[in-house]
Structure formats: C-alpha cells, structure tokens
Enzyme design. Sequence first.
Site, PDB file in Angstrom:
ATOM      1  N   LYS A  42       0.813  -1.208   0.000  1.00  0.00           N
ATOM      2  CA  LYS A  42       0.000   0.000   0.000  1.00  0.00           C
ATOM      3  C   LYS A  42       0.849   1.262   0.000  1.00  0.00           C
ATOM      4  O   LYS A  42       0.518   2.236  -0.664  1.00  0.00           O
ATOM      5  CB  LYS A  42      -0.958  -0.054   1.192  1.00  0.00           C
ATOM      6  CG  LYS A  42      -0.691   0.869   2.310  1.00  0.00           C
ATOM      7  CD  LYS A  42      -1.478   0.486   3.545  1.00  0.00           C
ATOM      8  CE  LYS A  42      -0.572   0.386   4.731  1.00  0.00           C
ATOM      9  NZ  LYS A  42      -0.353   1.654   5.400  1.00  0.00           N
ATOM     10  N   THR A  43       1.982   1.225   0.709  1.00  0.00           N
ATOM     11  CA  THR A  43       2.857   2.401   0.692  1.00  0.00           C
ATOM     12  C   THR A  43       3.409   2.602  -0.713  1.00  0.00           C
ATOM     13  O   THR A  43       3.566   3.731  -1.186  1.00  0.00           O
ATOM     14  CB  THR A  43       4.011   2.210   1.689  1.00  0.00           C
ATOM     15  OG1 THR A  43       3.474   1.845   2.952  1.00  0.00           O
ATOM     16  CG2 THR A  43       4.796   3.497   1.842  1.00  0.00           C
ATOM     17  N   ASP A 228      -3.463   7.908   4.221  1.00  0.00           N
ATOM     18  CA  ASP A 228      -3.038   6.559   4.584  1.00  0.00           C
ATOM     19  C   ASP A 228      -3.775   6.121   5.859  1.00  0.00           C
ATOM     20  O   ASP A 228      -4.237   6.972   6.621  1.00  0.00           O
ATOM     21  CB  ASP A 228      -1.521   6.580   4.831  1.00  0.00           C
ATOM     22  CG  ASP A 228      -0.934   5.182   4.852  1.00  0.00           C
ATOM     23  OD1 ASP A 228      -1.661   4.234   4.531  1.00  0.00           O
ATOM     24  OD2 ASP A 228       0.249   5.055   5.187  1.00  0.00           O
ATOM     25  N   GLU A 229      -3.879   4.835   6.108  1.00  0.00           N
ATOM     26  CA  GLU A 229      -4.502   4.318   7.339  1.00  0.00           C
ATOM     27  C   GLU A 229      -5.875   4.930   7.589  1.00  0.00           C
ATOM     28  O   GLU A 229      -6.195   5.358   8.706  1.00  0.00           O
ATOM     29  CB  GLU A 229      -3.593   4.609   8.558  1.00  0.00           C
ATOM     30  CG  GLU A 229      -2.156   4.173   8.418  1.00  0.00           C
ATOM     31  CD  GLU A 229      -1.949   2.685   8.597  1.00  0.00           C
ATOM     32  OE1 GLU A 229      -2.953   1.939   8.546  1.00  0.00           O
ATOM     33  OE2 GLU A 229      -0.795   2.265   8.775  1.00  0.00           O
ATOM     34  N   GLN A 265      -7.195  -3.826  10.157  1.00  0.00           N
ATOM     35  CA  GLN A 265      -6.103  -3.289  10.963  1.00  0.00           C
ATOM     36  C   GLN A 265      -6.517  -2.049  11.742  1.00  0.00           C
ATOM     37  O   GLN A 265      -5.677  -1.225  12.120  1.00  0.00           O
ATOM     38  CB  GLN A 265      -4.900  -2.968  10.075  1.00  0.00           C
ATOM     39  CG  GLN A 265      -4.301  -4.208   9.433  1.00  0.00           C
ATOM     40  CD  GLN A 265      -3.027  -3.903   8.662  1.00  0.00           C
ATOM     41  OE1 GLN A 265      -2.031  -3.464   9.237  1.00  0.00           O
ATOM     42  NE2 GLN A 265      -3.049  -4.120   7.369  1.00  0.00           N
ATOM     43  N   ARG A 618       2.986  -9.042  10.571  1.00  0.00           N
ATOM     44  CA  ARG A 618       4.297  -8.374  10.479  1.00  0.00           C
ATOM     45  C   ARG A 618       5.377  -9.380  10.118  1.00  0.00           C
ATOM     46  O   ARG A 618       6.457  -9.020   9.656  1.00  0.00           O
ATOM     47  CB  ARG A 618       4.699  -7.722  11.817  1.00  0.00           C
ATOM     48  CG  ARG A 618       3.809  -6.638  12.363  1.00  0.00           C
ATOM     49  CD  ARG A 618       3.470  -5.598  11.377  1.00  0.00           C
ATOM     50  NE  ARG A 618       2.190  -5.900  10.734  1.00  0.00           N
ATOM     51  CZ  ARG A 618       1.764  -5.302   9.639  1.00  0.00           C
ATOM     52  NH1 ARG A 618       2.501  -4.382   9.062  1.00  0.00           N
ATOM     53  NH2 ARG A 618       0.593  -5.600   9.100  1.00  0.00           N
TER      54      ARG A 618
END
Length: 747
Positions: A42-43, A228-229, A265, A618
């Site tokens: 996504k980044t 983002d997020e 998330q 992670r």
Amino acid sequence: MPAQPATDRIAQLLAGLNPPQREAVTHPSGPLLVLAGAGSGKTRVLTHRVAYLVHTGGARTGEILAITFTNKAAQEMRERVELLLGHSTRGMWVMTFHSACARILRSEAPRLGYTRQFTIYDQADARRLVKRCLDELGVDPKRFAPAAIHHQISDAKNKLRDAAAYRELVGSYFEQTVADAFELYERDLHRMNAMDFDDLLVRTVNVLELFPEVRARYGAAFRHVLVDEYQDTNHAQYRLLQLLVVGTPGRPSPRNLMTVGDDGQAIYGFRGADIRNILHFQEDFPDATVVRLEQNYRSTQTILSAANAVLAHNRGQMAKHLWTELGEGDAIRVRELDDEYAEARYVVGEIERMVDEGTGRSEIAVFYRTNAQSRVLEDTLVRREIGYQVIGGTKFYERAEIKDAMAYLTVLANPQDVVSFTRIVNSPKRGIGQTSLSRVLAHADTMGIPVWEAAAGAAGVPGLGTAAVRALERFMATMTSLRERVRQSVPVGDLLDAVLDESGYRDWLEAERTIEAQGRLENLEQLVEAAREFDAGAEADQDTLDVFLQQTALVAEADDRRDDEGLVTLMTLHNAKGLEYPVVFIIGAEEGVFPHSRSIDEGSLEEERRLCYVGITRAMRDLTFTYARRRNIFGAAGYTLPSRFLAELPPDLVDREGASVGGFGAGGAAWGTTGTATRPRAVTSWAAAQARDAPSADFRLGDDVVHAAFGDGVVTGVEPGGIVVVRFAGDGSERKLMAEYAPITKR
DNA sequence: CGTAAATGTTTTTTT
DNA sequence: AACATTTACG
C-alpha cells in the site's frame, strides 16, 4: 541520471506493479478507495501515485496533500517519493493530520481569537489542566480520575461535540462532572492561548466551516488529497477531509480524495477512531472507484492463513482473500514457559540460536501488548550482551528535563501559558512555593491579565511575602532579558542555551552530582543540538521559535528507528503496524495481558483481535508466540490462562512443543502442576485469575461488608477484573473497589 | 518553604 | 514493584 522523456519515466514507474496496484496508481480523477490487505504494497501504491501525478502533470508538488498517521510514516513516504521523483518534494504537504492542522492554524488561528504563538499541549499538559479544573470545581480527584475525565472530553472533541453539546447528552453524575470540567477546561485553554491535540483538528474544522473563503483557498490549493490508514481516522478528521475535498456550493472541487486502509487493521478505537469512515466510504462517495490489493508480498502462506483464521472470529470484517506466491513456510511456534523470566530466557535463547545460524539481529523483532513488558526482556538481553533497541516507551520529549526546557521556551513565546509557567517558576528551586504561586495565579485571574504580567508586577500581588516578591522579581528579570532576545530573533539553539544558563537549570543539575543528573544534562545538550539543527534548516523568517515549538510538540521521539545496525527491535504491537520483520516473537499471549483485561471488560475484543492480526502479519517467515503460566503484576504473582487467540490458530499450522495441547480452555495441565487444590472456575480476565489466590476476595452479590474508611455496605455487583461494587450505608454512595486490595471484609 | 516519609495509585495502546 | 502525590516535620 540524465533527463528522460516523460513517457519513459512513467513506464518505468508502472513497471513492477501488479494490475490492481497499477489501477490505483493511474486512477484518473475523483474519489478512490484502496482496500489494502497487510503486506499488499500500500505504501508503494501511495508513493507511486504521488510520483505519477507529478510526472503526468496531474498535480504540481505544491498541490498535493498526503496524510499519514505517524511522523515516521510521513518521513518515510517523503523519502520514497523523492527517490521516485529524483528531486525534492519541497512544497508538498506530506505530514500527519496534526501537523497539517498546526500548519494551517499557524496562519488561520487569529480568526478564532488565538495568536500565532498558541501553545500545543500534549496529553500530560492537558491532564494537568483538567486536574486544575477539577480542583476549581472541588471534585475529589480520587472519585473521578483526571485521566478518565480528560478521556471523555477528548472523546467528545473527536466527535466534534463541544462542551454545550456534551452537556445536552449528560445522563449520569459522572457525565455531569465531565460537562462542568469540560466548560472550564475549554475556557482556560482559550484564555491561555493554548490548544490540546484534539483542538488542532477541531479548530481547523471550525475555521474551515466558519470562513468559506478559507475553505475555498485550501480546497483549491490541494488538488489531490491522499490519506493513509484511513480506517484509523476519527470523526473530526473525517469532517476535515470532507471540507477540503467536497468544495463550496459555488465552486465544486475536483474531489480527488484517495484513501488507503484496511478495516482488519483498525486498532485505534480507544482513541476515537471510527471504523465506519472506511466502511461507509462508498456511501459518502457513490461514484468512488474501489481497488482491492489482495496479493501479499511479505509472508508465507502459513502466516497468512493463521492471520486470516484469527480475524475470521470477528463478525463484520470486510471479506479478504489475501494470497501469496511465497510458499507454505514453517509452522507457527507456540511455547509455554513458567513465568516471564523463563519467557525472556527462551526468547533470547532463540534469538542467539538464530543469530548463530546466520540471521541478522536487525531481522528480528519482539512485540508485546504493554510497554511494561519490555523490562524483563531488556534485562535478559543486556545480560547476554545482545544489542537491541526499544521503539516507543518513554519518549525523549516526555522526559522531565526536556519538558522543563521546552516550557521555558513556551513561556517566552506565549506569556499567557499558565501550565508552562507553573512548571518552570520553581524549577530549579528559587523559593517560590505552592502558596506564592497560587497567589500570583489568583491575582492574574481576578485582574484578567496574563500570568506573565501578574508575575512581573509581583509587588502588587496581594498577600505575597517579601521573600517571595524578591524571588519572583529575580526570576522575571531573567525571563524579561531572555524575552528581549526572542524579540531580536536570536536562533533557537542560542536562546535555549541561554535559558539553561541564566535560569540556573544547568548549575542545578550539575550540583546534584549524580549519574542521573548527568544523564539529564546530556539529554539537554541533545535538545540544544536538535534546536541548532532546526536553526540550520529553518527558512529566514521571523517566527522560528513558534515554528520550533509547534513542530516539536507533535514529534514524539527524537531518536529514530535504525534498520542497519544489527539491533534486535522491541516494541508494542501498536507500534508495529506498518513494519515487517523476517522473524517475529509475540510474547505474553495470555488472557488479561493479550487480550488486555480492560479490553475484555470494555467489550473491545474485536479490536484486540485485529491487533493480533496486525502482529501476525508483520512476520515474513518465522513467527513465535509465547505465554507464561505465572506472571507478576503489581508485585504479586498470579496464574494465567493462554490467550484465546492461540486457540484460534488452526492446529495444523502450529507447532506446540512444550505447550498444552488445545490451548485456551485446556489449561488443566498448567494448573495441575502448580499444586493448586481447586481447579479455577472460568475466569474472564487476568486480574480475576489472580484474585483466585486471595480467598478474601471472594465476594458475592448481597454480601454485607465493612470498609476501613467507608464503614458498612452491601455488595451490589461483581465485575470481571476482581472488582466489586459496594453501596455504603454511610453516605449512600456506590463505589467500585478492587476486591483484592481494598480494605474490605465480609461481615 | 523544602525535605523526607507515608500514603495511595497504577498499566493499555498514541497523534 | 515503581511512581506520584499528599502529609508531617524541621
């Protein structure tokens, strides 16, 4: 690199992206929602889209607002975009919501009656102010914790409810008290020319709502807004985006809003984040394009399947079909240890083994639920001489000496700031105690003048002793002299250096002659150094002190995470979001620890489960869960049960050597070996499990009890966490007590 | 007013 | 167990 034709650069930018990634990056215009599973790049999509917009002429650098959740993420994004662009991103707004708001308010706050020098209060400052308000109301701080009140206020602000709106919804005595405190708190903040973290968002929304011309200006300036997020945004942030993106009636804006997120998330509900923002995006923007990123580039299939299986226990997550080409990989290890020391020894032993086998220390991370858990681990790592770094925990800017130094600068910039003034007036000791301070504050209040003025005219403050007047005069002489240098725009580094000298702060620490004081002095030198670096990078305008203060208030840590130095990394699960490591340990997988007992009590288990999902995802290839059968908290030892999340891992993906088979609910083996006579009844939280060891804590509904201070009472409720609710005959009050600690006995 | 002892409270997670 | 805040005393 020689200049290339734009088409080549664009082709190069898009090479290596998978089809949905490419669709998101090249999306022509209008609202776009990218549902990006963990590890799906996504980044990459965000940074490439920014570069794509610039390369194709879709936007100039100054027309892009890219919002991230943390400073760390912002910095990383900026660096990656610069790499892609091959030039500086100067003029591009790549920052957190709070930083962007602070920047807007630095020019617009005067419209709301603040000066440009407004102070930003962090959580601790805000809490102190709340406490003062409660004192003013005569509220017993033991009955209502300032932290709890502040949390309520913060929650309301995040929902864009002001004090009046809150009061209308009051339904209990507690909320009544909050409403009273809320009003005083807001009044004080404004009087002191100060804003808390929430205000940065709220006041920006206020400005944009009240002044259409301001909204039009920023709306036009940011042709493209990327967030983002998105699943972690709260209502104030949501509203802010709407105001920026939707435009004004006369001037519709291009609505180029791209949000990226993953409802799986969402882990910041406790801070007011509203998961509905992402769930309802398509209702807010019916013409939105939705792109799903489902190919995971990070983890083995085993790890992904485990993560999906855990998350599947939540109801109402958006469907996910994460897949990977990286192969099955090894089973997930689950290990049971005797206590937290054995747990630390096991983890450190495994780290040593892996390092011997060639794994780099920087490839290994250990995650835990609460910061306090790092301690035992750190001791063990130090003893075995393994280099490590802790991310988060006690922050540089939260240290007392740093806050003191910053408070000096803050008072120099904003002479109305009572909280900062209170902090420094007698630090170092100069004979101005609580009584004298209160007199000065009261005088300032009655006269309606800034504290600075009241203190400067110490002789005119009623009731002040001659010694106190003299001490204040000396103090204010120093401060006035320093303020003169602010007026002359002396560099911040020099100013800070002068502050430390002339306030006597350095001498005071040096006189202590302790190791601790030495460390504090070093921290202060580090701060001076940071200020000098700021000076070097600052543009030659006149507001450097204000910018420095407001910028620093929003930066949590000075020391950054380092990837290259061969250090094992320790952090909370929350801090782990957005990162990845080949080898991951998640420790303390016990009921009450993770999931945390408070989450169990408050019914936010689904959020804990998402936190578990974040932790698992992670890991790239190697994942270990550990739990301890026995753990210390508040000194005393207590027995634990394995986390329910362990039972949610598909058995065929797990290697449980040494761990009780079957996980949660099959803890009989663990209990049996302890020699405990009675098998415990089902316990829902760690504290309740611990309470089992204290027979006196066994209260039931209707029991008559005697309290050392409150006298006779009756148990009206028993809550998880070892809490009993008692109504006392004396004053008719109902109190929640920790059964194990409170001085109560059965009659 | 300042220091030292005593008392009570605390632990989620963070911009 | 560790810490902050309150209280007692010099």
